[in-house]
Scaffold this motif. Structure first.
Motif, PDB file in Angstrom:
ATOM      1  N   ASP A  62       0.623  -1.272  -0.371  1.00 31.91           N
ATOM      2  CA  ASP A  62       0.035  -0.079  -0.336  1.00 31.91           C
ATOM      3  C   ASP A  62       0.641   1.657  -0.020  1.00 31.91           C
ATOM      4  N   TRP A  63       1.639   1.172   1.073  1.00 31.57           N
ATOM      5  CA  TRP A  63       2.784   2.338   0.976  1.00 31.57           C
ATOM      6  C   TRP A  63       3.205   2.464  -0.932  1.00 31.57           C
ATOM      7  N   ILE A  64       3.672   1.486  -1.285  1.00 26.73           N
ATOM      8  CA  ILE A  64       4.440   1.672  -2.765  1.00 26.73           C
ATOM      9  C   ILE A  64       3.004   2.363  -3.712  1.00 26.73           C
ATOM     10  N   ARG A  65       2.060   1.788  -3.898  1.00 24.82           N
ATOM     11  CA  ARG A  65       0.846   2.489  -4.220  1.00 24.82           C
ATOM     12  C   ARG A  65       1.254   3.842  -3.943  1.00 24.82           C
ATOM     13  N   HIS A  66       1.286   4.407  -2.311  1.00 19.68           N
ATOM     14  CA  HIS A  66       1.145   5.619  -2.159  1.00 19.68           C
ATOM     15  C   HIS A  66       2.085   5.983  -3.333  1.00 19.68           C
ATOM     16  N   LEU A  67       3.518   5.941  -3.226  1.00 20.36           N
ATOM     17  CA  LEU A  67       4.666   6.323  -3.654  1.00 20.36           C
ATOM     18  C   LEU A  67       4.113   6.723  -5.462  1.00 20.36           C
ATOM     19  N   GLN A  68       3.465   5.732  -6.243  1.00 21.71           N
ATOM     20  CA  GLN A  68       3.382   5.912  -7.745  1.00 21.71           C
ATOM     21  C   GLN A  68       2.099   6.981  -7.826  1.00 21.71           C
ATOM     22  N   ALA A  69       1.067   6.755  -6.486  1.00 19.99           N
ATOM     23  CA  ALA A  69       0.225   7.411  -6.918  1.00 19.99           C
ATOM     24  C   ALA A  69       0.741   8.692  -6.893  1.00 19.99           C
TER      25      ALA A  69
END
Length: 171
Positions: A62-69
């Motif tokens: 979920d943190w990685i998705r936050h970075l990508q977003a």
């Protein structure tokens, strides 16, 4: 024997040369903006955050998705978090469930993308940033399962000597 001298070419560029290079670059960027393939290449030039995490950790994903977003590119390593933390010199007391490296800085835990971008813009003499443990409400720890709960937490600026100071507080 022909004794006429040819004009000598200067190895230095003329005044017009930098202007021509600038105009060529401007034209190329204008054309590139219109081509879909080139815009995809531009997105590959985004800041790369390399992440080490446990393969079964959902909050890390979920943190990685936050970075990508938030416009950051990521490269994932599904192992080696503890080893990378030690290799980067992050003290265990600042530890969390994932470790990352970006622009020469260590990132430990659920650090918001905005703070990573700030770090890269300011370029302080530091080891990196950390959000120790896994505070609820931090990026990656903010899903529906937590029911909107937000615990206060600090993003720490890690010094190379092992000390830390508050980079930003979230309350």
């Amino acid at each position: 024997m022909n004794m006429t001298r040819q004009p000598r070419r200067s190895p230095l560029p003329t005044r017009a040369a930098p202007r021509r290079r600038w105009l060529r670059a401007l034209a190329c960027s204008a054309v590139a903006a219109l081509l879909p393939g080139v815009s995809a290449a531009r997105s590959e030039q985004r800041v790369l955050v390399e992440v080490w995490k446990d393969p079964s950790c959902g909050c890390c994903t979920d943190w990685i998705r936050h970075l990508q977003a938030n416009g950051l590119a990521t490269k994932l390593n599904d192992s080696g978090n503890t080893a990378m933390r030690a290799r980067l010199g992050i003290a265990a007391r600042y530890g969390s469930c994932h470790t990352a490296l970006v622009g020469g800085y260590a990132i430990e835990g659920h650090v918001p993308a905005s703070e990573i971008k700030r770090l890269l813009a300011e370029r302080p003499n530091a080891l990196g940033l950390a959000v120790p443990r896994m505070p609820v409400g931090s990026p990656g720890m903010d899903g529906e399962v937590y029911g909107g709960r937000k615990d206060p937490y600090d993003v720490l600026l890690l010094a190379r000597d092992g000390s830390a100071s508050v980079y930003r507080s979230y309350r």
